[in-house]
Design a protein around this motif. Structure first.
Motif, PDB file in Angstrom:
ATOM      1  N   PRO A 151       0.819  -1.217   0.000  1.00  0.00           N
ATOM      2  CA  PRO A 151       0.000   0.000   0.000  1.00  0.00           C
ATOM      3  C   PRO A 151       0.854   1.269   0.000  1.00  0.00           C
ATOM      4  CG  PRO A 151      -0.547  -1.473   1.837  1.00  0.00           C
ATOM      5  CD  PRO A 151       0.750  -1.937   1.271  1.00  0.00           C
ATOM      6  N   ALA A 152       0.232   2.359  -0.391  1.00  0.00           N
ATOM      7  CA  ALA A 152       0.886   3.667  -0.274  1.00  0.00           C
ATOM      8  C   ALA A 152       1.140   3.975   1.196  1.00  0.00           C
ATOM      9  CB  ALA A 152       0.021   4.746  -0.893  1.00  0.00           C
ATOM     10  N   GLU A 153       2.171   4.757   1.454  1.00  0.00           N
ATOM     11  CA  GLU A 153       2.507   5.103   2.832  1.00  0.00           C
ATOM     12  C   GLU A 153       1.411   5.931   3.488  1.00  0.00           C
ATOM     13  OE1 GLU A 153       6.102   7.579   4.877  1.00  0.00           O
ATOM     14  OE2 GLU A 153       6.682   6.039   3.422  1.00  0.00           O
ATOM     15  N   TYR A 154       0.662   6.677   2.677  1.00  0.00           N
ATOM     16  CA  TYR A 154      -0.402   7.522   3.242  1.00  0.00           C
ATOM     17  C   TYR A 154      -1.682   6.754   3.521  1.00  0.00           C
ATOM     18  CZ  TYR A 154      -0.621   7.870  -1.865  1.00  0.00           C
ATOM     19  OH  TYR A 154      -0.605   7.585  -3.217  1.00  0.00           O
ATOM     20  N   ALA A 155      -1.724   5.443   3.216  1.00  0.00           N
ATOM     21  CA  ALA A 155      -2.832   4.601   3.669  1.00  0.00           C
ATOM     22  C   ALA A 155      -2.702   4.392   5.181  1.00  0.00           C
ATOM     23  CB  ALA A 155      -2.815   3.268   2.935  1.00  0.00           C
ATOM     24  N   SER A 156      -3.781   3.964   5.820  1.00  0.00           N
ATOM     25  CA  SER A 156      -3.787   3.832   7.281  1.00  0.00           C
ATOM     26  C   SER A 156      -2.754   2.818   7.766  1.00  0.00           C
ATOM     27  CB  SER A 156      -5.175   3.407   7.757  1.00  0.00           C
ATOM     28  OG  SER A 156      -6.124   4.415   7.502  1.00  0.00           O
ATOM     29  N   HIS A 157      -2.124   3.158   8.883  1.00  0.00           N
ATOM     30  CA  HIS A 157      -1.113   2.287   9.491  1.00  0.00           C
ATOM     31  C   HIS A 157      -1.684   1.560  10.699  1.00  0.00           C
ATOM     32  CE1 HIS A 157       2.389   5.173   8.123  1.00  0.00           C
ATOM     33  NE2 HIS A 157       1.646   4.753   7.114  1.00  0.00           N
ATOM     34  N   GLU A 158      -1.252   0.322  10.856  1.00  0.00           N
ATOM     35  CA  GLU A 158      -1.454  -0.401  12.108  1.00  0.00           C
ATOM     36  C   GLU A 158      -0.402   0.033  13.120  1.00  0.00           C
ATOM     37  OE1 GLU A 158      -3.454  -2.927  14.569  1.00  0.00           O
ATOM     38  OE2 GLU A 158      -3.948  -2.753  12.446  1.00  0.00           O
ATOM     39  N   ALA A 159       0.819   0.250  12.621  1.00  0.00           N
ATOM     40  CA  ALA A 159       1.939   0.598  13.491  1.00  0.00           C
ATOM     41  C   ALA A 159       3.092   1.115  12.643  1.00  0.00           C
ATOM     42  CB  ALA A 159       2.402  -0.617  14.298  1.00  0.00           C
ATOM     43  N   THR A 160       4.068   1.697  13.325  1.00  0.00           N
ATOM     44  CA  THR A 160       5.350   2.045  12.725  1.00  0.00           C
ATOM     45  C   THR A 160       6.440   1.276  13.458  1.00  0.00           C
ATOM     46  OG1 THR A 160       4.708   4.263  11.981  1.00  0.00           O
ATOM     47  CG2 THR A 160       7.043   3.910  12.430  1.00  0.00           C
ATOM     48  N   TRP A 161       7.327   0.647  12.689  1.00  0.00           N
ATOM     49  CA  TRP A 161       8.436  -0.107  13.258  1.00  0.00           C
ATOM     50  C   TRP A 161       9.722   0.709  13.176  1.00  0.00           C
ATOM     51  CZ3 TRP A 161       8.388  -5.005  15.507  1.00  0.00           C
ATOM     52  CH2 TRP A 161       7.166  -5.680  15.450  1.00  0.00           C
ATOM     53  N   LEU A 162      10.507   0.656  14.250  1.00  0.00           N
ATOM     54  CA  LEU A 162      11.787   1.366  14.329  1.00  0.00           C
ATOM     55  C   LEU A 162      12.841   0.457  14.938  1.00  0.00           C
ATOM     56  CD1 LEU A 162      10.528   4.710  15.954  1.00  0.00           C
ATOM     57  CD2 LEU A 162      10.924   4.310  13.522  1.00  0.00           C
ATOM     58  N   SER A 163      14.090   0.716  14.593  1.00  0.00           N
ATOM     59  CA  SER A 163      15.229   0.047  15.227  1.00  0.00           C
ATOM     60  C   SER A 163      16.014   1.108  15.983  1.00  0.00           C
ATOM     61  CB  SER A 163      16.127  -0.613  14.165  1.00  0.00           C
ATOM     62  OG  SER A 163      15.411  -1.585  13.438  1.00  0.00           O
ATOM     63  N   TRP A 164      16.045   0.997  17.297  1.00  0.00           N
ATOM     64  CA  TRP A 164      16.646   2.046  18.122  1.00  0.00           C
ATOM     65  C   TRP A 164      18.122   2.249  17.740  1.00  0.00           C
ATOM     66  CZ3 TRP A 164      14.539   5.636  21.094  1.00  0.00           C
ATOM     67  CH2 TRP A 164      15.382   6.418  21.888  1.00  0.00           C
ATOM     68  N   PRO A 165      18.531   3.494  17.467  1.00  0.00           N
ATOM     69  CA  PRO A 165      19.925   3.754  17.057  1.00  0.00           C
ATOM     70  C   PRO A 165      20.909   3.468  18.193  1.00  0.00           C
ATOM     71  CG  PRO A 165      18.473   5.623  16.549  1.00  0.00           C
ATOM     72  CD  PRO A 165      17.712   4.720  17.451  1.00  0.00           C
TER      73      PRO A 165
END
Length: 358
Positions: free
Chosen positions: A24-38
């Motif tokens: 999907p496009a990024e501007y579609a609804s998100h369930e979550a955002t994943w990050l890797s802590w720096p």
């Protein structure tokens, strides 16, 4: 092409596109955002301590509208991350931590590619591309390369492993069958030297569920990814892109960005319509210790409730924010200082990966 899959029902035995899955496009609804802590000091030599405040501000904006899932090495790193978030008054109710160790922070590239098919029994699946730290530039990357499989197993989602290198920052989508990328990155022999352009397109169609690939040329100066699309041109709606342009004719970015603009003007979407193009300025060159950094306003992240844009204490910051606000009338566009973060050669889009809601 023989995809490797896990044994969960879903994509086993076929290509995702054949079963109706797409990115999907990024501007579609998100369930979550994943990050890797720096945590890798070599990515921000002499500066890593300065990035945690703006990074935490970024998380705070995103967490106002969705769950943020942060991968950390262990309890000690989780406690440190929590303290950084608390200093920036981040609402921790929407933050969850996962003890999945990583080599580095660039979750856009080593994180999973989530595909959806709302009509399927299994509505979400993961593509587990190979990752080689942008052409084996920054080993080791073994932990990063395991992240998609770990997340798939955690979420109980099926995954498919195409067996080639692909990075999330190298592709951008309108969710309606069109993918944007660059020849400078995807055709670079340090990724998949055994594949031709047409063979790479075949992988993109079968594993991202797209029907059309639009190729731009070179990326911006200082981009160690060999020209990721998320530093130059991004979809902001089904038919509209923003693309960065350099107004100083003597700047090294002037000609390649002008060439990309000409190509965008020549493209036609699947329905035959031209792209609507919004020109976004570039900031003045950001140079640190003699190195030109890939500072670009195009490296924004589209969250559910906002769009977080890197700013550089530059005269064009406000102009870029105003242009992007017009592109996203339903979201608040916020600038977060990225002058220290960009020393790591990436910004907020490079650091994040969205999990779509379906």
């Amino acid at each position: 092409m023989n995809p490797k899959t896990n044994q969960t029902e879903g994509v086993t035995g076929g290509f995702p596109a054949d079963q109706g899955y797409y990115f999907p496009a990024e501007y579609a609804s998100h369930e979550a955002t994943w990050l890797s802590w720096p945590h890798k000091e070599a990515s921000w030599p002499g500066k890593i301590q300065t990035i945690y405040a703006p990074y935490s501000k970024f998380i705070g904006h995103v967490a106002a509208g969705e769950t943020v899932r942060i991968m950390v090495r262990d309890r000690s790193m989780e406690e440190f991350a929590t303290s950084c978030l608390e200093k920036e008054s981040v609402n921790l109710q929407n933050i969850t931590f996962h003890h999945f160790p990583t080599n580095d922070a660039w979750c856009r590239d080593h994180g999973p590619a989530f595909l959806v098919n709302p009509a399927a029994d299994q509505k979400k699946v993961i593509v587990n591309w190979n990752y080689n730290a942008w052409g084996d530039k920054y080993p080791p990357y073994d932990l990063d390369n395991r992240i998609p499989e770990q997340i798939a197993n955690y979420l109980g989602l099926p995954y498919v492993s195409p067996g080639i290198v692909m990075e999330g920052g190298s592709v951008d989508f309108n969710g309606k069958g069109t993918l944007l990328t660059t020849t400078s990155c995807l055709l670079n022999p340090n990724r998949n030297p055994h594949l031709s352009q047409s063979e790479i397109e075949d992988y993109l169609r079968k594993y991202y569920g797209v029907k059309q690939i639009l190729w731009l040329g070179d990326g911006i100066i200082g981009d160690d990814t060999d020209g990721h699309i998320d530093d130059i041109t991004r979809f902001v709606s089904d038919q509209t892109v923003v693309t960065v342009v350099e107004e100083n004719r003597r700047d090294a970015n002037y000609e390649p960005l002008r060439e990309n603009l000409k190509m965008l003007e020549s493209f036609r979407l699947l329905d035959g319509s031209p792209l609507s193009i919004v020109e976004l300025p570039m900031p003045s060159p950001v140079v640190y210790e003699g190195t030109r950094l890939p500072a670009s306003y195009a490296n924004f992240y589209i969250a559910n409730c906002c769009v977080v844009v890197p700013t550089f204490r530059d005269k064009n910051d406000d102009r870029a924010l105003e242009l992007l606000q017009r592109c996203f009338p339903d979201r608040k566009v916020v600038g977060v200082d990225s002058l220290d973060i960009i020393w790591g050669l990436g910004s907020f889009h490079c650091l994040s990966q969205q999990e779509p809601k379906v």
